[in-house]
Design an enzyme around this catalytic site. Structure first.
Site, PDB file in Angstrom:
ATOM      1  N   ILE A  69       1.022  -1.151   0.021  1.00 36.86           N
ATOM      2  CA  ILE A  69       0.079   0.084  -0.024  1.00 36.86           C
ATOM      3  C   ILE A  69       1.014   1.191  -0.084  1.00 36.86           C
ATOM      4  CG2 ILE A  69      -2.008  -0.998   1.180  1.00 36.86           C
ATOM      5  CD1 ILE A  69      -1.162   0.003   3.841  1.00 36.86           C
ATOM      6  N   ASP A  70       0.374   2.214  -0.640  1.00 38.70           N
ATOM      7  CA  ASP A  70       1.087   3.516  -0.429  1.00 38.70           C
ATOM      8  C   ASP A  70       1.806   4.176   0.769  1.00 38.70           C
ATOM      9  OD1 ASP A  70       0.634   3.642  -3.370  1.00 38.70           O
ATOM     10  OD2 ASP A  70      -1.154   4.976  -2.991  1.00 38.70           O
ATOM     11  N   ARG A  71       2.626   4.695   0.791  1.00 33.74           N
ATOM     12  CA  ARG A  71       3.407   5.261   1.856  1.00 33.74           C
ATOM     13  C   ARG A  71       2.508   6.062   2.908  1.00 33.74           C
ATOM     14  NH1 ARG A  71       5.927  10.183   3.517  1.00 33.74           N
ATOM     15  NH2 ARG A  71       5.780  10.858   1.220  1.00 33.74           N
TER      16      ARG A  71
END
Length: 303
Positions: free
Chosen positions: A137-139
């Protein structure tokens, strides 16, 4: 450090009689050929307590046992970092990733990543393992990340993921009031021009499908539940921008940071079949503090 061996066992059923153990493992349990070759070469296959060849034929009642590879040299350094563990056994580790943490080390973020935290956790337990996240998942997306603890678990979950058997649910807050109570977004996604990061809706891109459902409407925002039927990079963010309701705080995809400084998206639930038991397993992650604060802000705006 000596990582305890992980033993996988299965008692043959009537329908298994006369079949080779190799065939049972390949077709009934979806073992990869590569993993079975490793088990064969390492003499890690037993039947009823005795070493056996995979080409032997089984009979009802046989106890097939495999010693899975657990002792592996970590490919990234461990660090003593906080880790919010949601679930852990010999096969899996599920964590609630905080906002701002990268899932895997890279050139820009070589340390302080989730991978460093996970390896550090295992090192403190006396375990040598490779870091194998099932998904990323994105930062600046918070929530569930599932990590396989051995090659078998990784291969089994990758098989489920490829066939759409893993169910992922996200929650997010978008700008504006979404009129439809629920719907589906079927827009292909590709790279935006002159960018290796940003994506955009592109008819020539990869197919992408996102289901959404309205959970609550605020004065100028909407709380949505998302279910991903595909797993494209930035899929929810791109689709939200495409249907005119970007995620709050997502300035890369049309949102503003007026009162929230990251895209308001959370990976809430990850459901799949356990790789060893075959039983359903549901992992849920509670909202982080900043999203709970956003809910209060949105409610205050209605007063």
């Amino acid at each position: 450090m000596n990582t305890p061996p992980t033993l996988w066992e299965y008692r043959l059923q009537p329908e298994d009689s006369g079949h080779k153990y190799l065939s049972i493992l390949l077709h009934k349990f979806h073992f990869s050929v590569k993993l079975l070759q490793r088990l064969k070469q390492g003499e890690r296959v037993w039947v009823n307590g005795n070493f056996s060849y995979l080409t032997a034929r089984g009979k009802e009642g046989d106890m097939l046992s495999l010693q899975l590879f657990s002792e592996e040299e970590a490919s990234i350094p461990g660090e003593d970092l906080p880790l919010d563990i949601l679930y852990e056994d010999d096969y899996l580790l599920a964590v609630n990733k905080p906002v701002g943490q990268v899932v895997h080390p890279n050139r820009r973020y070589p340390t302080n990543t989730l991978g460093n935290a996970v390896i550090g956790h295992w090192e403190r337990k006396g375990e040598n393992r490779l870091y194998r996240p099932i998904h990323r998942i994105d930062r600046n997306t918070s929530g569930v990340v599932v990590i396989a603890k051995n090659q078998f678990a990784h291969q089994q979950l990758a098989w489920q993921l490829e066939r759409g058997h893993i169910h992922k649910r996200y929650h997010g807050f978008v700008e504006g009031v979404v009129q439809e109570n629920q719907g589906a977004i079927d827009d292909s996604i590709g790279f935006a021009p002159n960018s290796f990061i940003k994506r955009q809706i592109n008819p020539d891109g990869m197919s992408a499908r996102t289901l959404f459902r309205v959970l609550h409407r605020y004065t100028s925002a909407t709380f949505l539940e998302f279910i991903l039927e595909t797993g494209r990079t930035h899929q929810i963010r791109v689709h939200c921008e495409g249907f005119g309701h970007p995620l709050i705080g997502d300035d890369l995809y049309g949102g503003t940071k007026t009162f929230f400084d990251r895209h308001a998206l959370h990976s809430s639930m990850y459901a799949f079949l356990h790789p060893a038991t075959g039983l359903p397993l549901v992992i849920r992650a509670p909202f982080p503090k900043d999203l709970r604060g956003l809910i209060i802000k949105l409610r205050d705006l209605e007063i």
